[in-house]
Design an enzyme around this catalytic site. Structure first.
Site, PDB file in Angstrom:
ATOM      1  N   ASP A  22      -2.228 -26.446  19.579  1.00  0.00           N
ATOM      2  CA  ASP A  22      -3.243 -26.880  18.609  1.00  0.00           C
ATOM      3  C   ASP A  22      -4.554 -26.119  18.827  1.00  0.00           C
ATOM      4  O   ASP A  22      -4.863 -25.716  19.954  1.00  0.00           O
ATOM      5  CB  ASP A  22      -3.471 -28.395  18.762  1.00  0.00           C
ATOM      6  CG  ASP A  22      -4.274 -28.976  17.616  1.00  0.00           C
ATOM      7  OD1 ASP A  22      -4.368 -28.320  16.557  1.00  0.00           O
ATOM      8  OD2 ASP A  22      -4.814 -30.083  17.769  1.00  0.00           O
ATOM      9  N   ASN A  70       2.908 -29.102   7.882  1.00  0.00           N
ATOM     10  CA  ASN A  70       2.224 -27.807   7.733  1.00  0.00           C
ATOM     11  C   ASN A  70       2.541 -27.097   6.412  1.00  0.00           C
ATOM     12  O   ASN A  70       1.803 -26.215   5.990  1.00  0.00           O
ATOM     13  CB  ASN A  70       2.560 -26.867   8.900  1.00  0.00           C
ATOM     14  CG  ASN A  70       1.924 -27.270  10.214  1.00  0.00           C
ATOM     15  OD1 ASN A  70       2.409 -26.928  11.292  1.00  0.00           O
ATOM     16  ND2 ASN A  70       0.810 -28.012  10.156  1.00  0.00           N
TER      17      ASN A  70
HETATM   18  C1  FPP Z   1      -1.977 -25.589  15.166  1.00  0.00           C
HETATM   19  O1  FPP Z   1      -3.315 -25.126  15.124  1.00  0.00           O
HETATM   20  C2  FPP Z   1      -1.051 -24.458  15.184  1.00  0.00           C
HETATM   21  C3  FPP Z   1      -0.130 -24.186  14.224  1.00  0.00           C
HETATM   22  C4  FPP Z   1       0.050 -25.026  13.037  1.00  0.00           C
HETATM   23  C5  FPP Z   1       0.732 -22.989  14.285  1.00  0.00           C
HETATM   24  C6  FPP Z   1       1.148 -22.513  15.646  1.00  0.00           C
HETATM   25  C7  FPP Z   1       1.703 -21.148  15.500  1.00  0.00           C
HETATM   26  C8  FPP Z   1       1.515 -20.113  16.350  1.00  0.00           C
HETATM   27  C9  FPP Z   1       0.823 -20.266  17.632  1.00  0.00           C
HETATM   28  C10 FPP Z   1       1.973 -18.738  16.035  1.00  0.00           C
HETATM   29  C11 FPP Z   1       3.400 -18.541  15.671  1.00  0.00           C
HETATM   30  C12 FPP Z   1       4.372 -19.188  16.603  1.00  0.00           C
HETATM   31  C13 FPP Z   1       5.316 -18.541  17.345  1.00  0.00           C
HETATM   32  C14 FPP Z   1       6.269 -19.336  18.164  1.00  0.00           C
HETATM   33  C15 FPP Z   1       5.446 -17.090  17.393  1.00  0.00           C
HETATM   34  P1  FPP Z   1      -4.216 -25.508  13.866  1.00  0.00           P
HETATM   35  O2  FPP Z   1      -4.128 -24.422  12.877  1.00  0.00           O
HETATM   36  O3  FPP Z   1      -3.834 -26.850  13.351  1.00  0.00           O
HETATM   37  O4  FPP Z   1      -5.642 -25.558  14.531  1.00  0.00           O
HETATM   38  P2  FPP Z   1      -6.892 -26.438  14.057  1.00  0.00           P
HETATM   39  O5  FPP Z   1      -6.533 -27.875  14.344  1.00  0.00           O
HETATM   40  O6  FPP Z   1      -7.998 -25.945  14.909  1.00  0.00           O
HETATM   41  O7  FPP Z   1      -7.109 -26.173  12.592  1.00  0.00           O
END
Ligand code: FPP
Length: 251
Positions: A22, A70
């Site tokens: 996150d 998502n």
């Molecule tokens: C949450 O942060 C993260 C995600 C929804 C995506 C996670 C994906 C990756 C790290 C990259 C691709 C994955 C792999 C396995 C190669 P957020 O966007 O919700 O953060 P925020 O809460 O600060 O908005």
């Protein structure tokens, strides 16, 4: 990294680490960058975490990469995330094989775009023979949908007369979950300071230790992983029992 910051070699390591990655968006916003740059930087943390866990001979690492919720994000972000995922699967497969990592995935995988499905199927097939760590990607995943899918399959078994309702116990339900062959996570890490489970492996983490890291996922690197494991090693795991009554459960 100094020796003292490594996990204690005399204490058990978690068998299965599950990570809620996150804080990518906030990481980017703080730098006035598009959210996708946070996800891109997050891929570096994925690589470092996967390598570090494989080197420690952790049995399984689950990464919550994309939730069913998502899909509701702006289409540009969803498309960008899918591209990152596909590129990761294409580029990392050789490294996975070198590190003896078997790739699996869980979730409503049929909802993923064809390009991601293809790269995923190929990477899973190419690593199927690997016998080291299992890397489990949660994609289009939610804990409640996982339970819905399990209950539907269980009910179908009952309707066919293969399962008697009185034989449905915890083990039976567990066996219908995605990748029930994996040990249950014993350490769940969530980054970015949020202290929530967000519909993640809600059945399997009943007795997991929870570790909340203050750093956003793109800043989460090997020292943070080691810190989480050292904290896990300090915890007094009781599984509802009293000290001394815990035998093989602690694993
Ligand atoms: C949450 O942060 C993260 C995600 C929804 C995506 C996670 C994906 C990756 C790290 C990259 C691709 C994955 C792999 C396995 C190669 P957020 O966007 O919700 O953060 P925020 O809460 O600060 O908005």
């Amino acid at each position: 990294m100094t020796e003292s910051l490594l996990p204690d070699a005399n204490l058990p390591l978690p068998r299965h680490i599950a990570v809620i990655m996150d804080g990518n968006g906030r990481w980017a916003r703080r730098r006035s960058l598009p959210r996708l740059m946070g996800h891109r930087e997050g891929v570096k943390s994925v690589r470092e975490t996967v390598t570090a866990c494989a080197e420690m001979h952790i049995d399984a690492l689950t990464l919550y990469a994309f939730s069913t919720e998502n899909w509701g994000r702006p289409s540009r972000e969803v498309t960008g995330l899918m591209r990152l995922l596909r590129n990761y699967l294409v580029r990392e497969v050789e490294e996975m094989i070198e590190n003896d990592i078997r790739l699996v995935a869980m979730g409503r995988l049929e909802q993923l775009p064809g390009t991601v499905r293809k790269a995923l199927d190929r990477a899973m097939a190419m690593t199927a023979h690997c016998r080291g760590m299992v890397l489990n990607l949660a994609l289009s995943y939610s804990g409640r949908t996982e339970l819905v899918d399990a209950v539907q399959r269980l009910a179908a078994g009952v309707a066919r007369g293969e399962i008697a309702p009185e034989n449905i116990d915890e083990a039976a339900i567990g066996s219908f979950l995605y990748h029930s062959e994996l040990p249950e996570p014993d350490l769940v890490i969530r980054t970015s300071g949020e202290q929530r489970i967000s519909n993640f492996m809600i059945w399997q983490i009943a007795y997991a230790e929870l570790f909340f890291a203050d750093v956003p996922w793109p800043d989460f690197r090997q020292p943070h992983l080691y810190a989480a494991i050292r904290e896990f090693q300090r915890r007094d795991r009781r599984f509802g029992l009293v000290p001394g009554a815990i035998s093989e459960k602690a694993g």
